[in-house]
Scaffold this motif. Sequence first.
Motif, PDB file in Angstrom:
ATOM      1  N   UNK A 231       0.863  -1.176   0.000  1.00 43.43           N
ATOM      2  CA  UNK A 231       0.000   0.000   0.000  1.00 43.43           C
ATOM      3  C   UNK A 231       0.898   1.224   0.000  1.00 43.43           C
ATOM      4  N   UNK A 232       0.633   2.123  -0.941  1.00 41.47           N
ATOM      5  CA  UNK A 232       1.512   3.284  -1.077  1.00 41.47           C
ATOM      6  C   UNK A 232       0.692   4.519  -1.427  1.00 41.47           C
ATOM      7  N   UNK A 233       0.973   5.601  -0.700  1.00 45.14           N
ATOM      8  CA  UNK A 233       0.287   6.844  -1.009  1.00 45.14           C
ATOM      9  C   UNK A 233       0.739   7.359  -2.361  1.00 45.14           C
ATOM     10  N   UNK A 234      -0.178   7.924  -3.094  1.00 39.79           N
ATOM     11  CA  UNK A 234       0.109   8.571  -4.369  1.00 39.79           C
ATOM     12  C   UNK A 234      -0.159  10.060  -4.215  1.00 39.79           C
ATOM     13  N   UNK A 235       0.642  10.936  -4.828  1.00 41.50           N
ATOM     14  CA  UNK A 235       1.699  10.695  -5.809  1.00 41.50           C
ATOM     15  C   UNK A 235       2.970  10.097  -5.184  1.00 41.50           C
ATOM     16  N   UNK A 236       3.553   9.147  -5.895  1.00 36.66           N
ATOM     17  CA  UNK A 236       4.690   8.405  -5.352  1.00 36.66           C
ATOM     18  C   UNK A 236       5.942   8.495  -6.215  1.00 36.66           C
ATOM     19  N   UNK A 237       5.940   9.407  -7.180  1.00 33.54           N
ATOM     20  CA  UNK A 237       7.128   9.642  -7.995  1.00 33.54           C
ATOM     21  C   UNK A 237       7.353  11.148  -8.105  1.00 33.54           C
ATOM     22  N   UNK A 238       8.560  11.552  -8.492  1.00 35.16           N
ATOM     23  CA  UNK A 238       8.870  12.971  -8.639  1.00 35.16           C
ATOM     24  C   UNK A 238       7.949  13.619  -9.671  1.00 35.16           C
ATOM     25  N   UNK A 239       7.716  12.898 -10.778  1.00 35.45           N
ATOM     26  CA  UNK A 239       6.869  13.444 -11.848  1.00 35.45           C
ATOM     27  C   UNK A 239       5.431  13.628 -11.366  1.00 35.45           C
ATOM     28  N   UNK A 240       4.914  12.619 -10.651  1.00 30.78           N
ATOM     29  CA  UNK A 240       3.532  12.687 -10.172  1.00 30.78           C
ATOM     30  C   UNK A 240       3.378  13.786  -9.122  1.00 30.78           C
ATOM     31  N   UNK A 241       4.370  13.926  -8.259  1.00 26.81           N
ATOM     32  CA  UNK A 241       4.313  14.966  -7.223  1.00 26.81           C
ATOM     33  C   UNK A 241       4.345  16.359  -7.848  1.00 26.81           C
ATOM     34  N   UNK A 242       5.070  16.485  -8.940  1.00 26.59           N
ATOM     35  CA  UNK A 242       5.140  17.777  -9.626  1.00 26.59           C
ATOM     36  C   UNK A 242       3.802  18.139 -10.245  1.00 26.59           C
ATOM     37  N   UNK A 243       3.088  17.149 -10.774  1.00 20.76           N
ATOM     38  CA  UNK A 243       1.809  17.375 -11.437  1.00 20.76           C
ATOM     39  C   UNK A 243       0.639  17.503 -10.463  1.00 20.76           C
ATOM     40  N   UNK A 244       0.780  16.923  -9.276  1.00 20.69           N
ATOM     41  CA  UNK A 244      -0.318  16.883  -8.305  1.00 20.69           C
ATOM     42  C   UNK A 244      -0.592  18.275  -7.743  1.00 20.69           C
ATOM     43  N   UNK A 245      -1.866  18.587  -7.538  1.00 14.07           N
ATOM     44  CA  UNK A 245      -2.194  19.882  -6.950  1.00 14.07           C
ATOM     45  C   UNK A 245      -3.684  20.078  -6.801  1.00 14.07           C
ATOM     46  N   UNK A 246      -4.090  21.325  -6.648  1.00 19.21           N
ATOM     47  CA  UNK A 246      -5.502  21.653  -6.479  1.00 19.21           C
ATOM     48  C   UNK A 246      -6.331  21.216  -7.686  1.00 19.21           C
ATOM     49  N   UNK A 247      -5.706  21.176  -8.843  1.00 18.02           N
ATOM     50  CA  UNK A 247      -6.403  20.823 -10.079  1.00 18.02           C
ATOM     51  C   UNK A 247      -6.560  19.320 -10.245  1.00 18.02           C
ATOM     52  N   UNK A 248      -5.938  18.520  -9.387  1.00 18.96           N
ATOM     53  CA  UNK A 248      -6.009  17.061  -9.511  1.00 18.96           C
ATOM     54  C   UNK A 248      -7.392  16.585  -9.090  1.00 18.96           C
ATOM     55  N   UNK A 249      -8.028  15.831  -9.963  1.00 19.95           N
ATOM     56  CA  UNK A 249      -9.402  15.386  -9.743  1.00 19.95           C
ATOM     57  C   UNK A 249      -9.407  13.869  -9.549  1.00 19.95           C
ATOM     58  N   UNK A 250      -9.920  13.415  -8.407  1.00 20.81           N
ATOM     59  CA  UNK A 250      -9.885  12.012  -8.035  1.00 20.81           C
ATOM     60  C   UNK A 250     -10.398  11.061  -9.107  1.00 20.81           C
ATOM     61  N   UNK A 251     -11.594  11.309  -9.693  1.00 25.35           N
ATOM     62  CA  UNK A 251     -12.078  10.414 -10.749  1.00 25.35           C
ATOM     63  C   UNK A 251     -11.138  10.299 -11.942  1.00 25.35           C
ATOM     64  N   UNK A 252     -10.362  11.367 -12.215  1.00 21.73           N
ATOM     65  CA  UNK A 252      -9.388  11.293 -13.305  1.00 21.73           C
ATOM     66  C   UNK A 252      -8.214  10.393 -12.933  1.00 21.73           C
ATOM     67  N   UNK A 253      -7.782  10.475 -11.675  1.00 23.56           N
ATOM     68  CA  UNK A 253      -6.677   9.620 -11.221  1.00 23.56           C
ATOM     69  C   UNK A 253      -7.081   8.153 -11.336  1.00 23.56           C
TER      70      UNK A 253
END
Length: 530
Positions: A231-253
């Motif tokens: 079990x691992x929290x996401x974002x779990x990579x440098x690229x994903x952490x850079x993209x993650x933010x207020x605009x991140x929408x759960x259904x899209x993930x």
Amino acid sequence: MKLLLLYLTLGLCLNTVIYAQKKPNIIVIFADDISARELPIYGSTKWSPAPQGGTTSDQKFRAKTPVLDQLAKEGVYIKTAWATTICSPSRAMMMTGRYAHIHKWWHLKDRGTWVNPQGNKVTWPLYKSSPKTIGHIAKEGGYATYWAGKTQMSGVDQFGFDEGVFTPGEVRNRKNLYPYSDFKIKAKKVDGKRVLVNVDTDQVVKYYAQDGWYWQPHVQLMNHPDAQNKFEWWPNTKEAKKEYGLHTYGPDVEMEYIMEFMERKKKEDQPFFIYHTSHLGHDGWNFFSRDTNPKTREKWPGTPKIKWENGKYTRTQPKVTGDKGVYDTHNTVTEGGIHHHVNYLDYQVWQYMNKLKELGEENNTILIFCADNGTSKYGKGSFVSQKGVHVPLVIYAPGLHFNKKGEQDILVNISDILPTIAEIAGVSIPKEYEINGKSLLPYLTTGNKEHREWIYSYHKDKQLIRGKNVLIDGHGKYFDVSKKPADLISFPVITDWSKVSEAHRKEKEMLEEILPKYDNFDTEHDAPQL
């Protein structure tokens, strides 16, 4: 001929040639809190308005579902499909193919207890009450299995799913809570009193505790091949952490990880089973809004803006800025309303269909769209007539060449999904293992005129049952359901049995004989060993 023999050995006794090259993939989209009336294909004259729900005929609140409309017409959609009145029991029914008299999940906050091996009295886990859940069935049938979205139960790794993406995550380390988002409502003591606080603003709110699952969601992966832990929290990579933010929408993930899983399994030449338990349809705290008045607060937070034009969807990339309760969505997010949630589900079904075409699996995939109970502020939690239990059900499977097409005036229960999947997967369920559902394949693929004589549901100690002519609701009222009302719910109450047909009277007797079999709420409420 070899293909036909293969499917006969799998137990698929179909009367047409199936041109799939292997077992068909299966996708079950289990939406949240959406009554049948919210989908235009059901033709209701009433639906739910924004922001707080209720009932309206205002077209501005009418969902638009061009993709589901087409799949329903080319496949089938069921006129009368029943779940239960509220989420947890419906999810239990879906996952086990059984009613509460066996699995003991009577209601959201009323689940049978069990003394676990550690001697603790806890909720009886579904995988203990019913070891053959849909995940286990699909796994036994040779499918790669994936669970995405809402779970609402512990032990998510015990249900036969190889991988998962959960929004919010279900396995929490209390010493290291989700580190990437403060979109959360949690309990806190203020002046010695327990209150609920919006962690983003530190403001006391009248709501219920929750981790964010829509915007800037709390996301957890299970068994992802690139993750270091089970079990691992996401974002779990440098690229994903850079993209993650207020605009991140759960259904899209959820969709991103589902699509990736489908691609991997296509390369591995393994059929896949997707169990997509979306939050869409469920209310949620709108962290972008400063309006916390319970009477005016948007019940269903907005979605990314989408547009249907020239036979395809375009999606506006969300842009959100701000902090601490003061946000600007830059006109990239819709207003609140369940119709926008239904619209976004239609967009996601379009994404599924595009991906299946890309993978060459469109004609080798069965897609099932349904929901867990009625719409909040209308049917959810209601055992009046069929307000709480009447849900949409669309089944699209071009490779199976259904004998039926379009609206089907039959009775279907959500418990029917598991045995249907078992038959598709070629898995035999032992006769001594009680299943309350009935496979839909014989009806869909033959000239059979009927599927069931009756359907059943429950709400704690309340029982609901109906046939073609008579419905008995949780209040014990009898309704004449032989005709379809314009709003799908306003059935006349039967008070004088001498004024209805003999068929009504015979069906009443049949339904009354069935109910006692499942009526053990008071006598066998908990796990058998208790």
